[in-house]
Scaffold this active site. Structure first.
Site, PDB file in Angstrom:
ATOM      1  N   GLU A 179      -1.394   7.367  -0.583  1.00 54.02           N
ATOM      2  CA  GLU A 179      -2.510   7.730  -1.479  1.00 54.02           C
ATOM      3  C   GLU A 179      -2.093   8.816  -2.480  1.00 54.02           C
ATOM      4  O   GLU A 179      -2.697   8.956  -3.538  1.00 54.02           O
ATOM      5  CB  GLU A 179      -3.693   8.228  -0.649  1.00 54.02           C
ATOM      6  CG  GLU A 179      -3.386   9.487   0.138  1.00 54.02           C
ATOM      7  CD  GLU A 179      -4.464   9.836   1.162  1.00 54.02           C
ATOM      8  OE1 GLU A 179      -5.480  10.402   0.768  1.00 54.02           O
ATOM      9  OE2 GLU A 179      -4.262   9.537   2.351  1.00 54.02           O
TER      10      GLU A 179
ATOM     11  N   LYS B 232       0.855  -1.200   0.000  1.00 54.64           N
ATOM     12  CA  LYS B 232       0.000   0.000   0.000  1.00 54.64           C
ATOM     13  C   LYS B 232       0.886   1.243   0.000  1.00 54.64           C
ATOM     14  O   LYS B 232       1.445   1.632   1.020  1.00 54.64           O
ATOM     15  CB  LYS B 232      -0.921   0.051   1.227  1.00 54.64           C
ATOM     16  CG  LYS B 232      -2.030   1.076   1.000  1.00 54.64           C
ATOM     17  CD  LYS B 232      -2.490   1.797   2.240  1.00 54.64           C
ATOM     18  CE  LYS B 232      -1.787   3.057   2.594  1.00 54.64           C
ATOM     19  NZ  LYS B 232      -1.931   4.212   1.700  1.00 54.64           N
TER      20      LYS B 232
ATOM     21  N   GLU C 152       9.879  17.007  13.791  1.00 54.44           N
ATOM     22  CA  GLU C 152      10.241  16.881  12.378  1.00 54.44           C
ATOM     23  C   GLU C 152       9.335  17.804  11.563  1.00 54.44           C
ATOM     24  O   GLU C 152       8.118  17.711  11.650  1.00 54.44           O
ATOM     25  CB  GLU C 152      10.007  15.411  11.970  1.00 54.44           C
ATOM     26  CG  GLU C 152      10.671  15.008  10.697  1.00 54.44           C
ATOM     27  CD  GLU C 152      10.251  13.603  10.236  1.00 54.44           C
ATOM     28  OE1 GLU C 152       9.101  13.207  10.467  1.00 54.44           O
ATOM     29  OE2 GLU C 152      11.093  12.922   9.632  1.00 54.44           O
TER      30      GLU C 152
ATOM     31  N   GLY D 177       7.010   5.600   7.542  1.00 52.38           N
ATOM     32  CA  GLY D 177       6.177   6.803   7.581  1.00 52.38           C
ATOM     33  C   GLY D 177       6.426   7.575   8.859  1.00 52.38           C
ATOM     34  O   GLY D 177       7.483   7.451   9.486  1.00 52.38           O
ATOM     35  N   GLY D 178       5.437   8.358   9.254  1.00 52.49           N
ATOM     36  CA  GLY D 178       5.597   9.250  10.397  1.00 52.49           C
ATOM     37  C   GLY D 178       5.447   8.536  11.735  1.00 52.49           C
ATOM     38  O   GLY D 178       4.876   7.438  11.817  1.00 52.49           O
TER      39      GLY D 178
ATOM     40  N   CYS E 265      13.781  11.534   5.245  1.00 50.30           N
ATOM     41  CA  CYS E 265      13.763  11.144   6.665  1.00 50.30           C
ATOM     42  C   CYS E 265      15.109  11.419   7.323  1.00 50.30           C
ATOM     43  O   CYS E 265      15.174  11.742   8.506  1.00 50.30           O
ATOM     44  CB  CYS E 265      13.384   9.680   6.801  1.00 50.30           C
ATOM     45  SG  CYS E 265      14.435   8.602   5.817  1.00 50.30           S
TER      46      CYS E 265
ATOM     47  N   GLU F  28      10.022   2.063  10.126  1.00 48.27           N
ATOM     48  CA  GLU F  28      11.014   3.068   9.722  1.00 48.27           C
ATOM     49  C   GLU F  28      10.325   4.415   9.852  1.00 48.27           C
ATOM     50  O   GLU F  28       9.497   4.773   9.015  1.00 48.27           O
ATOM     51  CB  GLU F  28      11.441   2.844   8.265  1.00 48.27           C
ATOM     52  CG  GLU F  28      12.247   1.598   8.027  1.00 48.27           C
ATOM     53  CD  GLU F  28      13.671   1.706   8.528  1.00 48.27           C
ATOM     54  OE1 GLU F  28      14.117   2.812   8.876  1.00 48.27           O
ATOM     55  OE2 GLU F  28      14.349   0.659   8.582  1.00 48.27           O
TER      56      GLU F  28
ATOM     57  N   THR G 141       1.758   7.743  12.994  1.00 50.38           N
ATOM     58  CA  THR G 141       1.165   6.578  12.311  1.00 50.38           C
ATOM     59  C   THR G 141       1.845   5.298  12.787  1.00 50.38           C
ATOM     60  O   THR G 141       1.176   4.277  13.008  1.00 50.38           O
ATOM     61  CB  THR G 141       1.318   6.710  10.779  1.00 50.38           C
ATOM     62  OG1 THR G 141       1.025   8.036  10.388  1.00 50.38           O
ATOM     63  CG2 THR G 141       0.392   5.764  10.055  1.00 50.38           C
ATOM     64  N   GLY G 142       3.161   5.364  12.963  1.00 51.25           N
ATOM     65  CA  GLY G 142       3.903   4.191  13.416  1.00 51.25           C
ATOM     66  C   GLY G 142       3.407   3.706  14.773  1.00 51.25           C
ATOM     67  O   GLY G 142       3.241   2.498  14.997  1.00 51.25           O
TER      68      GLY G 142
HETATM   69  P1  NAP Z   1       2.478   8.861   7.083  1.00 52.98           P
HETATM   70  O1  NAP Z   1       1.459   9.943   7.023  1.00 52.98           O
HETATM   71  O2  NAP Z   1       2.749   8.235   8.394  1.00 52.98           O
HETATM   72  O3  NAP Z   1       1.975   7.769   6.020  1.00 52.98           O
HETATM   73  C1  NAP Z   1       2.769   6.659   5.670  1.00 52.98           C
HETATM   74  C2  NAP Z   1       1.894   5.581   5.097  1.00 52.98           C
HETATM   75  O4  NAP Z   1       1.024   5.097   6.114  1.00 52.98           O
HETATM   76  C3  NAP Z   1       0.990   6.065   3.967  1.00 52.98           C
HETATM   77  O5  NAP Z   1       0.853   5.050   3.011  1.00 52.98           O
HETATM   78  C4  NAP Z   1      -0.322   6.291   4.702  1.00 52.98           C
HETATM   79  O6  NAP Z   1      -1.428   6.275   3.867  1.00 52.98           O
HETATM   80  C5  NAP Z   1      -0.325   5.130   5.643  1.00 52.98           C
HETATM   81  N1  NAP Z   1      -1.222   5.257   6.793  1.00 52.98           N
HETATM   82  C6  NAP Z   1      -1.720   6.390   7.348  1.00 52.98           C
HETATM   83  N2  NAP Z   1      -2.499   6.068   8.413  1.00 52.98           N
HETATM   84  C7  NAP Z   1      -2.482   4.719   8.520  1.00 52.98           C
HETATM   85  C8  NAP Z   1      -3.094   3.789   9.415  1.00 52.98           C
HETATM   86  N3  NAP Z   1      -3.854   4.190  10.429  1.00 52.98           N
HETATM   87  N4  NAP Z   1      -2.847   2.487   9.237  1.00 52.98           N
HETATM   88  C9  NAP Z   1      -2.057   2.052   8.233  1.00 52.98           C
HETATM   89  N5  NAP Z   1      -1.463   2.883   7.343  1.00 52.98           N
HETATM   90  C10 NAP Z   1      -1.671   4.203   7.491  1.00 52.98           C
HETATM   91  O7  NAP Z   1       3.865   9.339   6.512  1.00 52.98           O
HETATM   92  P2  NAP Z   1       4.139  10.192   5.215  1.00 52.98           P
HETATM   93  O8  NAP Z   1       3.685  11.584   5.462  1.00 52.98           O
HETATM   94  O9  NAP Z   1       3.631   9.459   4.024  1.00 52.98           O
HETATM   95  O10 NAP Z   1       5.746  10.123   5.151  1.00 52.98           O
HETATM   96  C11 NAP Z   1       6.568  11.010   5.805  1.00 52.98           C
HETATM   97  C12 NAP Z   1       7.172  10.353   7.036  1.00 52.98           C
HETATM   98  O11 NAP Z   1       7.868   9.177   6.646  1.00 52.98           O
HETATM   99  C13 NAP Z   1       8.227  11.223   7.707  1.00 52.98           C
HETATM  100  O12 NAP Z   1       8.011  11.210   9.084  1.00 52.98           O
HETATM  101  C14 NAP Z   1       9.537  10.558   7.340  1.00 52.98           C
HETATM  102  O13 NAP Z   1      10.570  10.802   8.261  1.00 52.98           O
HETATM  103  C15 NAP Z   1       9.144   9.126   7.290  1.00 52.98           C
HETATM  104  N6  NAP Z   1      10.091   8.355   6.477  1.00 52.98           N
HETATM  105  C16 NAP Z   1      10.984   7.551   7.126  1.00 52.98           C
HETATM  106  C17 NAP Z   1      11.920   6.827   6.397  1.00 52.98           C
HETATM  107  C18 NAP Z   1      12.936   5.943   7.079  1.00 52.98           C
HETATM  108  O14 NAP Z   1      13.662   5.239   6.383  1.00 52.98           O
HETATM  109  N7  NAP Z   1      13.016   5.943   8.393  1.00 52.98           N
HETATM  110  C19 NAP Z   1      11.935   6.921   4.999  1.00 52.98           C
HETATM  111  C20 NAP Z   1      11.006   7.757   4.371  1.00 52.98           C
HETATM  112  C21 NAP Z   1      10.078   8.463   5.134  1.00 52.98           C
HETATM  113  P3  NAP Z   1      -1.963   7.619   3.177  1.00 52.98           P
HETATM  114  O15 NAP Z   1      -0.811   8.533   2.958  1.00 52.98           O
HETATM  115  O16 NAP Z   1      -2.495   7.130   1.921  1.00 52.98           O
HETATM  116  O17 NAP Z   1      -2.954   8.155   4.101  1.00 52.98           O
END
Ligand code: NAP
Length: 501
Positions: free
Chosen positions: A181, A178, A388, A231-232, A287, A253, A235-236
């Site tokens: 979006e 997934k 962040e 992701g963030g 990130c 991650e 959410t994690g």
């Molecule tokens: P996000 O808002 O947490 O979303 C990440 C993914 O999770 C998206 O596919 C999102 O879907 C999905 N999601 C949201 N709510 C969910 C739920 N309740 N259950 C399951 N999945 C859910 O993060 P983002 O804004 O896309 O990405 C930015 C973040 O990613 C930053 O904090 C960055 O530091 C982190 N990141 C970390 C790394 C690493 O290697 N550590 C690498 C890249 C990015 P939708 O977007 O479709 O709602």
């Protein structure tokens, strides 16, 4: 007319639309123009994808392939990605707004990840345990963990997917991918490539849509064995809580607030130039971005003035602008978040040296462009240092000693990455050892390799991607003990024998 991809869910080897016919428009972060239209999955579609992955895994078809067969599949996928790299980079650039040249680099990295895991698949995975008894064959074997939910972010959509998909395939897992979006196009292209390469039906499934609707069910469903999420932090945490209800394995991650430490004895020209790239590359939507500059007091003015001057000169533009050096933020909502972050920092006492607002440049007016921003006079207690922004914003703190630099660098809930700049190799080694972050660069910033583990200490995550550990996430370990010469244990006296005595 932009390409439409209305049958863009891939479930059980079939392309199909959403069960309720919903679609979503993907709009360019550069100018809000329509990029494509894709299917918007429902919870029912997510459930169907889980059922397909479960059935394929439980059939044992793919997991019984030899390691060499799975390696060959992953190598074929790498070849096909190479064939289609230019096309897929354009798709990625269209969704994210990043320059095509950056997407080209990303594709090269994606291909190297698939190639690395194809090679790793050929190495020895089982272990013989020598128990000192020739009748016993004791073996530790690696088996696929099962059905995996692979959930990714929008900043490096295909790259982050590749870190999960390639090892999951090598391990023999079935999965549901997934993507965010906001950035579905490269995941659709990846599925097409995997299908063409001969991935068995039901092994690789794709659902597109909002996290709350299609992501959440993947993390709560008992038919899923592992959730690998990038992701963030918020959410994690939610995913970890949900996954705990069915005791799934989780690999997380998450974000970073990464210190970039410059000592007075560093090669300042290199340090300054890399500090600019570290924080402003991809408009800070990285990130591991070097968003926290820690600079020794005696060189503070020179370093910070130079970085601010460089920030003011950065050229922003859309995917096709060959003169641009960085692009837009992903969405209007994200632009609002970064703007608020800077406003709050200024209210807390940060001093604005560059940027600080949405770009007013006429050619960028329809996009989500935020000026490269430098905030001086920051303190560790300020929220701009701790939180962040995921935007092009650098905070500057000053230190007077090595011990203070280390203490500041570790004074964060995160622990993803950090860098130290110094010409003293002993000092570099001491600081690198003391920093509690998953990657440390010495006199450099940003490189990573498929062969080397990536991941976070503390709130930056759980587990590792890339390297051998990135494969281990997708494996269960089983100990098989075979007695080649079975005999009675003799522990309890046989009651019949006792009576006959
Ligand atoms: P996000 O808002 O947490 O979303 C990440 C993914 O999770 C998206 O596919 C999102 O879907 C999905 N999601 C949201 N709510 C969910 C739920 N309740 N259950 C399951 N999945 C859910 O993060 P983002 O804004 O896309 O990405 C930015 C973040 O990613 C930053 O904090 C960055 O530091 C982190 N990141 C970390 C790394 C690493 O290697 N550590 C690498 C890249 C990015 P939708 O977007 O479709 O709602």
């Amino acid at each position: 007319m932009p390409a439409q991809s209305v049958n863009s869910l891939f479930i059980d080897g079939q392309w199909r639309g959403a069960s309720d016919g919903s679609t979503r428009e993907i709009r360019s972060p550069h100018d809000s123009s329509l990029v494509t239209k894709v299917s918007e999955a429902t919870a029912q579609d997510a459930s169907d994808a889980i059922a397909a992955a479960r059935a394929s895994f439980d059939s044992g078809l793919f997991s019984s392939w030899s390691w060499a067969q799975r390696s060959a599949l992953v190598a074929r996928i790498a070849d096909l990605l190479e064939r289609d790299a230019e096309k897929i980079a354009m798709l990625e650039s269209g969704d994210t707004g990043k320059r095509v040249i950056e997407a080209d680099y990303d594709l090269a990295d994606v291909i190297s990840v698939f190639r690395y895991y194809a090679g790793l698949g050929l190495s020895e995975h089982d272990r013989v345990v020598h128990v000192g008894d020739e009748r016993i064959d004791s073996r530790v074997v690696s088996e696929p963990v099962g059905v995996c939910a692979l959930i990714g972010p929008w900043n490096y959509p295909l790259l982050q997917a590749s870190w999960k998909v390639a090892p999951a395939l090598i391990a023999g897992c079935s999965f549901i991918l997934k993507p965010s979006e906001l950035t579905p196009s490269s995941a659709i292209a990846l599925m097409k490539v995997m299908d063409e390469a001969g991935t068995p039906k039901g092994v690789a499934n794709l659902v597109l849509g909002a996290g709350a609707v299609v992501g959440a069910p993947l993390t709560s469903d008992k038919r899923v064995d592992l959730v690998s999420f990038t992701g963030g932090l918020a959410t994690g945490k939610a995913i970890m809580a949900t996954a705990s209800q069915t005791v799934k394995k989780v690999a997380l991650e998450l974000g970073g607030k990464n210190p970039n430490i410059i000592f007075a004895d560093a090669d300042l020209e290199a340090a300054i130039d890399n500090a600019v790239t570290a924080v402003f590359l991809h408009s800070g939507q990285v990130c591991s971005a070097g968003t926290r500059l820690l600079v020794e007091r005696s060189i503070h003015d020179h370093v910070v003035e130079s970085i601010a001057a460089r920030a003011n000169a950065i050229r922003m533009g859309g995917p096709a602008d060959l003169t641009a050096e960085t692009g837009p933020l992903i969405s209007q909502a994200h632009l609002g978040k970064v703007s608020l972050y800077v406003e709050k920092a200024l209210a807390e006492g940060a001093q604005l040296l560059a940027g600080g607002k949405r770009s007013t440049h006429e050619s960028l007016a329809k996009g989500w462009y935020f000026e490269p921003t430098v905030l001086d006079n920051c303190r560790t207690s300020m929220s701009c240092v701790q939180d962040e922004s995921f935007g092009p914003v650098l905070t500057v703190e000053t230190f007077d000693s090595e011990a203070e630099a280390i203490a500041l660098g570790n004074d964060t809930i995160y622990g993803l990455a950090g860098a130290v700049w110094t010409s003293d190799s002993d000092k570099a080694a001491r600081v690198a050892k003391a920093l509690r972050h998953g990657t440390i660069w010495i006199n450099d910033f940003g490189p990573y390799k498929a062969q080397a583990e990536w991941g976070g200490f503390k709130a930056s995550g759980i587990g590792r991607e890339l390297g051998p550990s990135g494969l281990h996430e997708y494996l269960e370990i089983k100990h098989i003990w075979t007695n080649t010469s079975p005999a009675r244990s003799g522990w309890f006296e046989d009651s019949l024998e006792r009576e006959s005595k």
